[in-house]
Design a protein around this motif. Structure first.
Motif, mmCIF file in Angstrom:
data_model
loop_
_atom_site.group_PDB
_atom_site.id
_atom_site.type_symbol
_atom_site.label_atom_id
_atom_site.label_comp_id
_atom_site.label_asym_id
_atom_site.label_seq_id
_atom_site.Cartn_x
_atom_site.Cartn_y
_atom_site.Cartn_z
ATOM 1 N N ARG A 419 0.845 -1.187 0.000
ATOM 2 C CA ARG A 419 0.000 0.000 0.000
ATOM 3 C C ARG A 419 0.888 1.247 0.000
ATOM 4 N NH1 ARG A 419 -5.216 -0.434 1.742
ATOM 5 N NH2 ARG A 419 -5.049 1.534 2.874
ATOM 6 N N GLU A 421 0.880 3.633 2.044
ATOM 7 C CA GLU A 421 1.341 3.949 3.400
ATOM 8 C C GLU A 421 2.630 3.218 3.755
ATOM 9 O OE1 GLU A 421 -3.234 3.473 3.837
ATOM 10 O OE2 GLU A 421 -1.658 2.898 2.414
ATOM 11 N N ASN A 464 -4.313 -0.302 -2.722
ATOM 12 C CA ASN A 464 -5.182 0.635 -2.016
ATOM 13 C C ASN A 464 -6.589 0.576 -2.595
ATOM 14 O OD1 ASN A 464 -2.288 2.023 -1.614
ATOM 15 N ND2 ASN A 464 -3.663 2.685 0.014
ATOM 16 N N ASP A 468 -9.548 5.349 0.342
ATOM 17 C CA ASP A 468 -8.356 5.657 1.140
ATOM 18 C C ASP A 468 -7.912 7.112 1.055
ATOM 19 O OD1 ASP A 468 -8.066 3.070 2.069
ATOM 20 O OD2 ASP A 468 -6.770 2.452 0.429
ATOM 21 N N TYR A 470 -6.585 8.742 -1.634
ATOM 22 C CA TYR A 470 -5.243 8.547 -2.188
ATOM 23 C C TYR A 470 -4.508 9.875 -2.369
ATOM 24 C CZ TYR A 470 -1.650 6.213 -5.003
ATOM 25 O OH TYR A 470 -0.452 5.706 -5.472
#
Length: 758
Positions: A419, A421, A464, A468, A470
């Protein structure tokens, strides 16, 4: 009841009990001395032969077992993954230390802690490779590259001021790395945090609160190894020159930088040091250092970019007349550096793609070893690890060499299945090698390329989902890149296409599309319309086309073409024509749009209204750089989208087209819920390339470049109509009969074909 106790201390033993130069260790445990043992062999206490340290078992678990002949006939304490010995909390903290352990692992899987604490550990886990943990930070371990094979003496040397830790097996260095400080004074033999036990024998533990000098170390280890019959490998040969900076084969120098050699002569028998530099087998400079006047070897030379190899050779002439070749670094190049980050599609393999001899990388993909700092030729054989830069990354490098005549170095930090993150830097340590960002940035800094990167390519998003946010997550990464890459100018975001991973990708892709509208240095490209998609990744042809497209983009921007034909087409306006049930999409970065048709789906299946993937247009067609959508009667949509999140809503099969591209085959950026603007007179771009007819409806306004004030329309049956040109636009008369017309420009007399529809 204790039946016997070992008190085998003598003057001779104390002389060999780790006391070097009169400085005894803090702790020195020997299995042949100062043991309290029950009749069944279980250990009840073990005392250090220096100092006052005393270790006792935790009676919650099974007591370790004394074995009289365990390691080459010598005594040891046997641990069976069910007990440990606890001692005083005297391990050195916030300072230097040296730790020795003599052990034999029996090969069974467990945490296998040798001498640890509550946040500090010397352990094996499920392998023969020793590891060291400080501050509970498992992402920054020291990990030996030398496997233990039978009885082993492991040595740990930690220098607090620098954080440097050297981990050695039988005097062979297995890792030399920077790790956090030690703040844990606890000492547990055979355990970490009062659990996580050891399978095997421990014969001796020695702890110093300092680093031993080379003579101390040699004398102590000679005695230690001899006592257990474990061969100590010879010390490495003394280096002729102690190098601070020296190139190696495949070395890369960025255009505008100097080649640097910097070191100090370390051998008193050296009379002179000569350094030669060749370019394509022709010597271009030579340096000679007389050691009588200077022990410093300092050489600098500006290199020139281009398709040629440099070679450095360093020779040392000794006082007896011998000449030693101490450095040979060939296949060195000078060029440009680029960076790649993302998940699997950023580094997926193209095993058959040959690499240019001028393509370089530094370190290995997602390496967690601080010693992994060598240049290598780039390759794309595997999807990660090693010197792999990914299929399209290598294709890009090959183009840069073949078409621009420049070597290149790509540092690819892509890791599959991640992901966005997971690509953020650690807030505690920016070069935390256990993080994707830290490993990548460490390679940037060690190669001295962090300040040279002007182009960064980001291909990520499949893991993702559209919920989320983005764009907000990307901003954090964007800020980190600009903090660490001081000369970053261009960030290319590759928009994902329908496939594996998270949900609601239509929204996520739209977040990616809009990034170039938010940041002036971001360009959004797209994977839509690339061939060979298997649902997650691409065939070799897909990655090669992506590499071709990204190179064209790179070349155009570098040449100053700000209106580059290699920019992905993107929507700039969506007009709802009043009372016509017609939507007109205005597309930028394309003169003439093309349709990649599938066997079973028509163009309208790529579009939907109001966020509902089942609410499709009745029909769709392309004219020049505009797309026309006719929406169903009885509906009044307010937004339009291109490309569903994942599957075709009617077949539940992964969406694989149709696609819209520009004339170069670059896909139209996917968009989601773009608002419709109601208008009565749409303005349609006229195609600049001669091809099919210009498809229009009565009453529409067309952009048409001409110097004439009027145009003549001639129908197939010979009827003529004259229309006026106003500010390079023409309005199609509402009374014009349906059908085909030839457009005749009175100035150029060049005919074009116009199709008038309802």
């Amino acid at each position: 009841m204790i039946l016997f106790r070992f008190w085998m201390v003598s003057l001779a033993l104390l002389a060999g009990a780790g006391g070097v130069n009169g400085q005894e260790p803090l702790v020195h445990m020997r299995a042949d001395s100062l043991l309290d043992v029950r009749a069944d062999g279980r250990v009840t206490a073990w005392k250090s032969v220096t100092g006052d340290a005393r270790f006792v078992p935790d009676t919650t678990y099974v007591r370790p077992l004394f074995i009289a002949s365990a390691i080459n006939g010598r005594p040891a304490i046997r641990f069976a993954n069910d007990g440990y010995l606890r001692g005083p909390s005297v391990f050195p903290t916030q300072k230097n230390y040296t730790l020795y352990v003599v052990y034999r692992w029996d090969g069974q899987s467990a945490s296998n802690n040798l001498v640890s604490g509550t946040t500090r550990a010397l352990f094996l886990a499920n392998s023969p490779y020793a590891k060291v943990l400080h501050s509970g930070d498992f992402s920054r371990l020291a990990q030996s590259s030398i496997a233990a094979n039978g009885p082993t003496v492991v040595r740990v040397e930690f220098m607090h001021n620098t954080g440097r830790l050297i981990l050695s097996n039988n005097n062979v260095v297995g890792d030399d790395v920077v790790i956090p400080a030690n703040t844990d004074p606890a000492i547990l033999i055979g355990s970490y945090a009062q659990a996580n036990f050891f399978w095997g024998d421990i014969a001796e533990v020695v702890i110093y609160d300092r680093i031993l000098d080379s003579l101390e170390k040699y004398e102590f280890e000679q005695d230690l190894h001899a006592r257990y019959g474990i061969q100590r490998q010879p010390d490495p040969a003394r280096p002729v020159v102690l190098w601070n900076t020296v190139p190696s084969t495949y070395h890369f120098v960025h255009v505008g930088d100097e080649l640097v050699l910097d070191g100090t002569v370390n051998d008193p028998s050296v009379v002179t040091v000569e350094v030669s530099l060749d370019s394509s087998n022709t010597e271009i400079q030579r340096w000679k250092i007389e050691t009588e006047t200077s022990k410093s070897v300092s050489v600098r030379r500006l290199l020139h970019g281009g398709l040629h190899f440099y070679t450095v050779r360093v020779d040392a002439k000794l006082s007896d007349g011998r000449v030693l070749r101490i450095v040979t670094a060939d296949s060195m190049v000078c060029g440009i550096a680029l960076a790649i980050q993302g998940q699997s599609n950023s580094i997926f393999a193209d095993p058959t793609l040959e690499s240019s001899p001028y393509a370089r990388t530094f370190g290995t993909n997602f390496s967690q070893s601080a010693r992994d700092t060598l240049y290598a030729r780039s390759r794309a054989r595997e999807s990660g690890g090693g010197p792999n830069v990914g299929g399209w990354g290598l294709r890009l490098q090959n183009h840069i060499a073949d078409e621009l005549g420049l070597p290149s170095c790509i540092i690819n930090g892509g890791v599959g299945g991640t992901r966005i993150e997971q690509h953020f830097p650690s807030t505690d340590n920016r070069i935390n090698l256990g993080t994707i960002y830290g490993s990548w940035l460490y390679r940037m800094r060690k190669s001295n390329l962090a300040s040279k990167i002007r182009w960064l390519f980001w291909y990520q998003g499949e893991s993702n989902s559209g919920d989320d946010r983005y764009d907000e997550l990307f901003h954090q990464l964007y800020s980190a890149w600009h903090e660490d890459l001081s000369n970053l100018e261009h960030i290319v975001v590759v928009q994902i296409r329908p496939g594996c991973g998270g949900d609601n990708h239509a929204r996520l892709r739209d977040d990616q599309r809009r990034l170039q509208d938010i940041y002036t240095d971001v360009i959004t490209h797209t994977a839509c319309a690339l061939p060979g998609h298997d649902g997650c990744h691409f065939t070799q042809e897909g990655y090669r086309q992506l590499g071709d497209q990204l190179f064209a983009l790179y070349k155009d921007v570098e040449s100053g073409d700000t209106e580059s034909a290699a920019l992905a087409p993107t929507i700039v306006a969506a007009q709802d024509i009043e009372n016509e049930r017609l939507v007109v999409l205005r597309i930028r970065n394309a003169d003439s749009l093309r349709l990649i048709q599938t066997a079973s789906e028509r163009l309208q299946s790529a579009f939907f209204f109001d966020g509902s993937e089942t609410l499709r247009p009745d029909s769709a067609w392309i004219t020049g750089s505009s797309v026309f959508l006719s929406y169903p009667e009885g509906t009044q949509p307010t937004t339009v989208s291109y490309i569903p999140s994942k599957n075709d809503p009617f077949t539940n099969v992964l969406f694989q087209g149709p696609w819209i591209t520009d004339e170069l085959g670059i896909g139209l950026l996917s968009f989601h819920n773009v608002p419709l603007t109601v208008t009565s007179t749409p303005v349609i771009d006229e195609p600049t390339t001669v091809g099919g007819p210009i498809c229009v409806r009565r009453g529409e306004v067309i952009r048409y470049s001409t110097t004439s004030s009027t145009l003549q329309l001639i129908s197939l049956d010979g009827q003529q109509y004259e229309i006026t040109v106003n500010d390079s636009t023409i309005t199609v008369p509402r009374v014009l009969p349906l059908g085909f017309y030839g457009i005749v420009d009175q100035r150029t007399r060049q005919p074009r074909l116009l199709m008038v529809t309802e």
